[in-house]
Design an enzyme around this catalytic site. Sequence first.
Site, PDB file in Angstrom:
ATOM      1  N   ASP A 169       0.868  -1.182   0.000  1.00 46.06           N
ATOM      2  CA  ASP A 169       0.000   0.000   0.000  1.00 46.06           C
ATOM      3  C   ASP A 169       0.909   1.236   0.000  1.00 46.06           C
ATOM      4  OD1 ASP A 169      -1.883   1.971   0.422  1.00 46.06           O
ATOM      5  OD2 ASP A 169      -2.377   1.361   2.459  1.00 46.06           O
ATOM      6  N   GLU A 199      -1.520  10.466   0.485  1.00 44.08           N
ATOM      7  CA  GLU A 199      -2.846   9.834   0.492  1.00 44.08           C
ATOM      8  C   GLU A 199      -3.218   9.397   1.895  1.00 44.08           C
ATOM      9  OE1 GLU A 199      -5.771   6.465   0.364  1.00 44.08           O
ATOM     10  OE2 GLU A 199      -3.753   6.491   1.179  1.00 44.08           O
ATOM     11  N   GLU A 200      -2.221   8.861   2.597  1.00 45.87           N
ATOM     12  CA  GLU A 200      -2.503   8.229   3.901  1.00 45.87           C
ATOM     13  C   GLU A 200      -2.917   9.226   4.976  1.00 45.87           C
ATOM     14  OE1 GLU A 200      -2.844   5.163   4.255  1.00 45.87           O
ATOM     15  OE2 GLU A 200      -1.651   4.139   2.744  1.00 45.87           O
TER      16      GLU A 200
HETATM   17 CO    CO Z   1      -3.129   2.838   3.137  1.00 43.41          CO
HETATM   18 ZN    ZN Z   2      -3.349   3.066  -0.167  1.00 40.49          ZN
END
Ligand code: CO
Ligand code: ZN
Length: 336
Positions: A169, A199-200
């Site tokens: 991820d 994003e996180e």
């Molecule tokens: Co993530």
């Molecule tokens: Zn992700």
Amino acid sequence: MKSLIEKLVTISSPSGREHAIREVIAGEIKPYVDEMKIDPLGNLVALKKGKSGRKLLFDGHMDEIGVVVTHVDSKGFLRVDSIGGLSPYMLLGSRLVFDTGASGVVDVEGETIKDLKETMKSLDYDHIFVDIGATDKEDAEKKAPVGTFGTYDSTFVDLGKRLVSKSMDDRIACAIMIQVLKELEKPEDDVYFVFAVQEEVGIVGASVAAFDIMPDMAVAIDVTAGPDTPKSFKRMGFNLGGGPTIKIKDRGSISSSRVVSRLKEVAEKRDIPTQYEVLIFGGTDASGYQMTGRGIASGTVSIPCRYVHSPHEMVDYDDVLNAVRLLKALAEEGVE
Ligand code: CO
Ligand code: ZN
């Protein structure tokens, strides 16, 4: 493609500190793109030109979850907070690497077994400390002062069909996009590849990345749950190895039905296995694109992944290869 994946997951680049991974990705894609730039937030945006005049955008986030040092105590133990959704339970027993090069191990406060049992019931960052082998406060502050970022330190393991590492991820998406760029000769539309930051911590990079592109369609590529482990999520039916998933919805966004049907059409035409995904939690960069500018038709292609946000995330290699085929097919067939 496995060596490319290993190269990307091994790099430590938490949200807000993406320079190391960005440099490697830029080096990989440079020979294959028509244009490339880094925007003010740090997103790496590349263009492969097509012929239709329409624009398609692929996004994979290059940041990963991590920690940041918040305090150094008198004995040289560090206190940290999470960057993104890193559960304190996942941290226990893991090793960390910091952007200064320091390494550390994680443990929990508590003198007696009774203390530990109590603390473990609702473990939080108040009770966790990191030991970087410092002899005192001064030594620790030299090695990892307040504000230092860190990530899991874990190795890539090739189990044959299944691959395990930290930061699948979303480095697996970065690897997929790089591979698509390498194989893509004649796209129908202009294809923009966005390697997004942060994003996180709340879809930060994606929320601005498309502003000056305004594509006709945006597809985020990310991992999703692998809900096929013992006694796992009964309400979700997709599996590791069943093919990349076409997301219908998650907590962050409902995929545009136009994106879902176009992906399905292309997959059927090229005989690529896919699964539909309804995720009952989570979110991807797709929600950022949806709400950019006048609004963009957006969706997500996911790679089923077990143990997401742990130091050992597992994906299926065939799902990865089929995701490359699917995105390449969409770029060749066009958004229509
Ligand atoms: Co993530
Ligand atoms: Zn992700």
